[in-house]
Design a protein around this motif. Structure first.
Motif, PDB file in Angstrom:
ATOM      1  N   SER A  37       0.844  -1.202   0.000  1.00  0.00           N
ATOM      2  CA  SER A  37       0.000   0.000   0.000  1.00  0.00           C
ATOM      3  C   SER A  37       0.872   1.242   0.000  1.00  0.00           C
ATOM      4  N   ILE A  38       0.639   2.105  -0.993  1.00  0.00           N
ATOM      5  CA  ILE A  38       1.355   3.384  -1.003  1.00  0.00           C
ATOM      6  C   ILE A  38       0.368   4.464  -0.568  1.00  0.00           C
ATOM      7  N   ASN A  39       0.667   5.084   0.566  1.00  0.00           N
ATOM      8  CA  ASN A  39      -0.191   6.153   1.088  1.00  0.00           C
ATOM      9  C   ASN A  39       0.701   7.338   1.480  1.00  0.00           C
ATOM     10  N   PRO A  40       0.088   8.488   1.820  1.00  0.00           N
ATOM     11  CA  PRO A  40       0.914   9.655   2.148  1.00  0.00           C
ATOM     12  C   PRO A  40       1.952   9.384   3.238  1.00  0.00           C
ATOM     13  N   GLN A  41       1.569   8.577   4.247  1.00  0.00           N
ATOM     14  CA  GLN A  41       2.520   8.313   5.330  1.00  0.00           C
ATOM     15  C   GLN A  41       3.774   7.593   4.826  1.00  0.00           C
ATOM     16  N   ILE A  42       3.560   6.573   4.002  1.00  0.00           N
ATOM     17  CA  ILE A  42       4.709   5.797   3.523  1.00  0.00           C
ATOM     18  C   ILE A  42       5.580   6.657   2.599  1.00  0.00           C
ATOM     19  N   VAL A  43       4.922   7.504   1.790  1.00  0.00           N
ATOM     20  CA  VAL A  43       5.701   8.353   0.876  1.00  0.00           C
ATOM     21  C   VAL A  43       6.556   9.337   1.674  1.00  0.00           C
ATOM     22  N   THR A  44       5.959   9.966   2.698  1.00  0.00           N
ATOM     23  CA  THR A  44       6.735  10.987   3.420  1.00  0.00           C
ATOM     24  C   THR A  44       7.753  10.384   4.385  1.00  0.00           C
ATOM     25  N   GLU A  45       7.442   9.215   4.955  1.00  0.00           N
ATOM     26  CA  GLU A  45       8.346   8.696   5.986  1.00  0.00           C
ATOM     27  C   GLU A  45       9.334   7.644   5.510  1.00  0.00           C
ATOM     28  N   SER A  46       9.090   7.081   4.325  1.00  0.00           N
ATOM     29  CA  SER A  46       9.938   5.939   3.948  1.00  0.00           C
ATOM     30  C   SER A  46      11.394   6.325   3.680  1.00  0.00           C
ATOM     31  N   LYS A  47      11.643   7.618   3.467  1.00  0.00           N
ATOM     32  CA  LYS A  47      13.040   8.049   3.240  1.00  0.00           C
ATOM     33  C   LYS A  47      13.937   7.674   4.418  1.00  0.00           C
ATOM     34  N   LYS A  48      13.313   7.587   5.603  1.00  0.00           N
ATOM     35  CA  LYS A  48      14.091   7.203   6.798  1.00  0.00           C
ATOM     36  C   LYS A  48      14.455   5.717   6.767  1.00  0.00           C
ATOM     37  N   TYR A  49      13.824   4.975   5.836  1.00  0.00           N
ATOM     38  CA  TYR A  49      13.998   3.518   5.812  1.00  0.00           C
ATOM     39  C   TYR A  49      14.407   3.060   4.413  1.00  0.00           C
ATOM     40  N   PRO A  50      15.715   3.101   4.118  1.00  0.00           N
ATOM     41  CA  PRO A  50      16.163   2.720   2.770  1.00  0.00           C
ATOM     42  C   PRO A  50      15.758   1.284   2.408  1.00  0.00           C
ATOM     43  N   ASP A  51      15.684   0.394   3.431  1.00  0.00           N
ATOM     44  CA  ASP A  51      15.281  -0.997   3.156  1.00  0.00           C
ATOM     45  C   ASP A  51      13.844  -1.045   2.620  1.00  0.00           C
ATOM     46  N   ILE A  52      12.983  -0.149   3.139  1.00  0.00           N
ATOM     47  CA  ILE A  52      11.585  -0.134   2.674  1.00  0.00           C
ATOM     48  C   ILE A  52      11.502   0.440   1.261  1.00  0.00           C
ATOM     49  N   VAL A  53      12.256   1.517   1.015  1.00  0.00           N
ATOM     50  CA  VAL A  53      12.235   2.112  -0.333  1.00  0.00           C
ATOM     51  C   VAL A  53      12.691   1.066  -1.347  1.00  0.00           C
ATOM     52  N   ASP A  54      13.748   0.348  -1.013  1.00  0.00           N
ATOM     53  CA  ASP A  54      14.261  -0.686  -1.907  1.00  0.00           C
ATOM     54  C   ASP A  54      13.196  -1.779  -2.123  1.00  0.00           C
ATOM     55  N   PHE A  55      12.500  -2.138  -1.043  1.00  0.00           N
ATOM     56  CA  PHE A  55      11.471  -3.171  -1.137  1.00  0.00           C
ATOM     57  C   PHE A  55      10.301  -2.713  -2.014  1.00  0.00           C
ATOM     58  N   ILE A  56       9.941  -1.444  -1.880  1.00  0.00           N
ATOM     59  CA  ILE A  56       8.838  -0.917  -2.713  1.00  0.00           C
ATOM     60  C   ILE A  56       9.237  -1.006  -4.194  1.00  0.00           C
ATOM     61  N   LEU A 227      -2.357  15.411   5.264  1.00  0.00           N
ATOM     62  CA  LEU A 227      -2.767  15.380   3.858  1.00  0.00           C
ATOM     63  C   LEU A 227      -2.429  16.689   3.132  1.00  0.00           C
ATOM     64  N   PRO A 228      -2.859  17.876   3.678  1.00  0.00           N
ATOM     65  CA  PRO A 228      -2.467  19.106   2.968  1.00  0.00           C
ATOM     66  C   PRO A 228      -0.954  19.281   2.848  1.00  0.00           C
ATOM     67  N   ILE A 229      -0.211  18.923   3.886  1.00  0.00           N
ATOM     68  CA  ILE A 229       1.256  19.063   3.818  1.00  0.00           C
ATOM     69  C   ILE A 229       1.807  18.145   2.736  1.00  0.00           C
ATOM     70  N   PHE A 230       1.270  16.913   2.714  1.00  0.00           N
ATOM     71  CA  PHE A 230       1.715  15.934   1.715  1.00  0.00           C
ATOM     72  C   PHE A 230       1.424  16.438   0.298  1.00  0.00           C
ATOM     73  N   LEU A 231       0.214  17.002   0.095  1.00  0.00           N
ATOM     74  CA  LEU A 231      -0.148  17.498  -1.244  1.00  0.00           C
ATOM     75  C   LEU A 231       0.825  18.581  -1.695  1.00  0.00           C
ATOM     76  N   CYS A 232       1.092  19.549  -0.805  1.00  0.00           N
ATOM     77  CA  CYS A 232       1.997  20.651  -1.177  1.00  0.00           C
ATOM     78  C   CYS A 232       3.383  20.113  -1.515  1.00  0.00           C
ATOM     79  N   LYS A 233       3.918  19.254  -0.639  1.00  0.00           N
ATOM     80  CA  LYS A 233       5.277  18.737  -0.854  1.00  0.00           C
ATOM     81  C   LYS A 233       5.379  17.955  -2.157  1.00  0.00           C
ATOM     82  N   SER A 234       4.341  17.125  -2.422  1.00  0.00           N
ATOM     83  CA  SER A 234       4.396  16.270  -3.620  1.00  0.00           C
ATOM     84  C   SER A 234       4.308  17.103  -4.894  1.00  0.00           C
TER      85      SER A 234
END
Ligand code: UDP
Length: 246
Positions: A37-56, A227-234
């Motif tokens: 599942s790709i949702n705003p939380q995973i998009v904004t926080e996954s940078k802290k987890y290179p293993d997760i980004v690689d897995f995605i 959500l609004p923060i995520f929209l602006c950043k994206s």
């Protein structure tokens, strides 16, 4: 299948029907299919987890889970028009498993919630086999969990440990699991068990489940601004980068 990048994280343009068709093909060929599942939380926080980004990046199906992802795609000229929620997809996979007498394994959630999830699934889907279940607060080592899952000869594994545990657990162990279909399902067992109520239909209809969840749980109130923060950043990210994943 078309993919897009949202702040550097790939999302696939999929429908529920595409995914169920793919499940059947992957099962026939004994190949591994990973639904994340790709949702705003995973998009904004996954940078802290290179293993997760690689897995995605290595996953076969990255679903647009939530209105935030769909809005970003629309606002930046992308082609994702419909969301595919992890919960609704799990329900469709259960129906597929029931029609085709498949074996499922459930990993995650609190013991009582897991017990009630198993009970409700057995009641609603009598023709699938719940081949095993392990709660998400056990003291077992990964090795023991893997061997229980492998011994169960399950076709489908649902992992409900919440972000980031479920993605990290899958990334670490998927190569040792003899299962074909994997889905990370967050808090879905809490809902199937009946312990947590899903948002009223009106919130679902207007894609406002995230708002209902934030308002009904004081611990999540802080997420209302996500959500609004995520929209602006994206949107800024997409203006600076070539959004398409060619
Ligand atoms: N969970 C779990 N083990 C843990 C932490 C969480 O099994 O160590 C389960 C939790 O009981 C719930 C699901 O993971 O069923 C989703 O958890 P949470 O609500 O924290 O995640 P979120 O929905 O906020 O991503």
């Amino acid at each position: 299948m078309k993919s897009e990048l949202i702040m550097g994280i790939p999302v696939d343009n999929l429908s529920y029907d595409n995914i169920i068709e793919d499940i059947s093909n992957y099962l026939d060929r004994h190949r591994k299919m990973t639904i994340i599942s790709i949702n705003p939380q995973i998009v904004t926080e996954s940078k802290k987890y290179p293993d997760i980004v690689d897995f995605i990046w290595r996953s076969t199906h990255r679903i647009p889970d939530g209105i935030g992802i769909v809005l970003v795609s629309r606002l930046t000229g992308g082609s994702i028009f419909n969301r595919v929620t992890g919960f609704d997809l799990m329900i469709r996979i259960l129906a597929y498993a029931n029609e085709n007498n498949k074996r499922i394994f459930l990993y995650g959630a609190k013991p009582q919630i897991l017990e009630d999830t198993v009970k409700n699934i057995k009641h609603s889907y009598p023709d699938l086999v719940v081949a095993g279940a392990i709660d998400g607060y056990n003291q077992l080592k990964d090795k023991e969990i893997i061997s229980q899952i492998n011994e169960s000869k399950s076709d489908i594994l649902f992992v409900a440990l919440g972000f980031p545990r479920q993605e990290q657990w899958l990334a670490r162990n998927i190569h040792e699991l003899n299962v074909s279909i994997f889905q990370d399902v967050g808090g879905s067992f809490d809902v199937i068990s009946g312990h947590v109520k899903r948002a009223p239909d009106i919130f679902i209809k207007f894609h406002l489940e995230w708002l209902y969840r934030s308002l009904s749980n004081p611990k999540r109130l802080g997420r209302i601004l996500q959500l609004p923060i995520f929209l602006c950043k994206s949107i800024v990210w997409s203006m600076r980068n070539d959004k398409r994943n060619r």
